[in-house]
Design a protein around this motif. Sequence first.
Motif, PDB file in Angstrom:
ATOM      1  N   ASN A 281       0.825  -1.092  -0.119  1.00 43.49           N
ATOM      2  CA  ASN A 281       0.085   0.271  -0.084  1.00 43.49           C
ATOM      3  C   ASN A 281       0.849   1.279   0.027  1.00 43.49           C
ATOM      4  OD1 ASN A 281      -2.662  -0.895  -0.110  1.00 43.49           O
ATOM      5  ND2 ASN A 281      -2.234  -1.823   1.999  1.00 43.49           N
ATOM      6  N   LEU A 333      -5.060   5.312   5.141  1.00 48.62           N
ATOM      7  CA  LEU A 333      -5.715   4.136   4.017  1.00 48.62           C
ATOM      8  C   LEU A 333      -7.247   3.912   4.631  1.00 48.62           C
ATOM      9  CD1 LEU A 333      -4.258   0.912   2.411  1.00 48.62           C
ATOM     10  CD2 LEU A 333      -6.585   0.876   3.655  1.00 48.62           C
ATOM     11  N   GLN A 560      -5.382  -4.121   0.437  1.00 48.64           N
ATOM     12  CA  GLN A 560      -5.797  -4.096  -0.901  1.00 48.64           C
ATOM     13  C   GLN A 560      -4.905  -5.549  -1.394  1.00 48.64           C
ATOM     14  OE1 GLN A 560      -4.380  -0.604  -2.789  1.00 48.64           O
ATOM     15  NE2 GLN A 560      -6.209  -0.559  -4.015  1.00 48.64           N
TER      16      GLN A 560
END
Length: 561
Positions: A281, A333, A560
């Motif tokens: 990330n 995030l 992710q």
Amino acid sequence: MAESAPRRCCLGWDFSTQQVKVVAVDAEMNVFYEESVHFDRDLPEFGTRGGVHVHKDGLTVTSPVLMWVQALDIILEKMKASGFDFSQVLALSGAGQQHGSIYWQAGAQQALKSLSPDLPLHQQLQACFSINDCPVWMDSSTTAQCRQLEAAVGGAQALSCLTGSRAYERFTGNQIAKIYQQNPKAYSHTERISLVSSFAASLFLGSYSPIDYSDGSGMNLLHIQDKVWSQACLGSCAPHLEEKLGPPVPSCSVVGAISSFYVQRYGFPPGCKVVAFTGDNPASLAGMRLEEGDIAVSLGTSDTLFLWLQEPMPALEGHIFCNPVDPQHYMALLCFKNGSLMREKIRDEFASCSWSEFSKALQSTEMGNGGNLGFYFDVMEITPEIIGRHRFNTEKRKVSAFPGDMEVRALIEGQFMAKRIHAEGLGYRVMSKTKILATGGASHNRDILQVLADVFGAPVYVIDTANSACLGSAYRAFHGLAGGTDVPFSEVVKLAPNPRLAATPSPGASQKNKMVRKQSHFKYITQERILEFNREGTGNTVSEGEGRDVRHWSGSAVSQE
């Protein structure tokens, strides 16, 4: 294929959940070589599905560490067979799937330092790990350890303020605590614990690589303000943990030169530098070239926000990480599960299964939707933890439906309004120079991007983020080579392709935004959620009189990777 003419370059690696990938980027920031190894397809002997082993309890998820080592062997041999000129590599860096951890057996450091160029890595490192199947980000078996950690530091909010996140099952500190509690023998035989990122860097260094600040932020162990391990968190997890982790370092640090193994076996130059590897990330933030005040919005199956923050405000949802390209700043995030699938459902129900009709609905309705607002969660949301469809009319009363076109706009405005409010809850503020970088499937729809520009009051650009973690790793290698903290990252990557302008805020968007937000219906969702908590008996209840804002509710964030 590699080009025949010499081309000085940096390599960017990505040790992700399902594969290992590499790109080569030249001094003009052009990608001229790519290669990958897919775990399930290319290494079937390890028996993974999606790159992992899901255990019988359905909660424990691991990956075989030697699979990653063998994948590196394979990809290097493929590069060699293609004629790739390793002698032109100036530096390399990489990314690893966040939250995975590797446990080096006592004596492994010596094995790394004495690698023979005559044998592949995986044959020489077979006895180097005290745990052969290592926990990865998909693991959710450490709830007890999470509660212990939060209790040890004074609660979930205290832990978030300290480490950037409340306790999450996949975070490394909680994984380590479980291993210490359930497998103390393996823990005692471990001389070093790496993240996937620092493990991969160690393979290239021929010695243990330190954990970088940014990936270290995803462990529930690093004091994100002071950039040191939190003694309270370490003590809650396991004994002697600080010495097993080693001191963390800035993400742009040159951690050493490449091991002689690679010089002799593949022809890397002895002076090739290894820049600290980081999480995928943070590497993606570098690959998208975010700057202060920018926000990246990935509009996919799940919608994900990457934020560049100067003054973070850690909360009970979302994550604050140390910034991978500027150690004085931070990144955040946020993940929203109801993304493209929710948009597709509303398209099918109210726009005749047609994106063209969906766009017409957005074009035919006014900005602000006449004060009608909707929040759509057909699956349990992450941020906030809530389910159901919640529609409110101009009188702030809950209604069962809107007219078709209005329903479409309510969905899109509600999705982006929620994103902005949650981002601001973590310290994000729109600045005069703010850019929104949009990626993912919905970024191809200009009418959706227009709503995004209007809600955030900032121009929206679109970018191609294929292999963004790899690309960001190569950029970071150049940054480390150029001097790291002494040189702005933006200066190093100024030749990289620029994003394309897709939408600018409509006239009057700022004023309309203020009006809609002033009469925001988030408090009604909060009351709905409190009732749900009481009905479900989760124990996470507050009295209605407390009137907590919805953005204080949190859930299990989905990475992710």
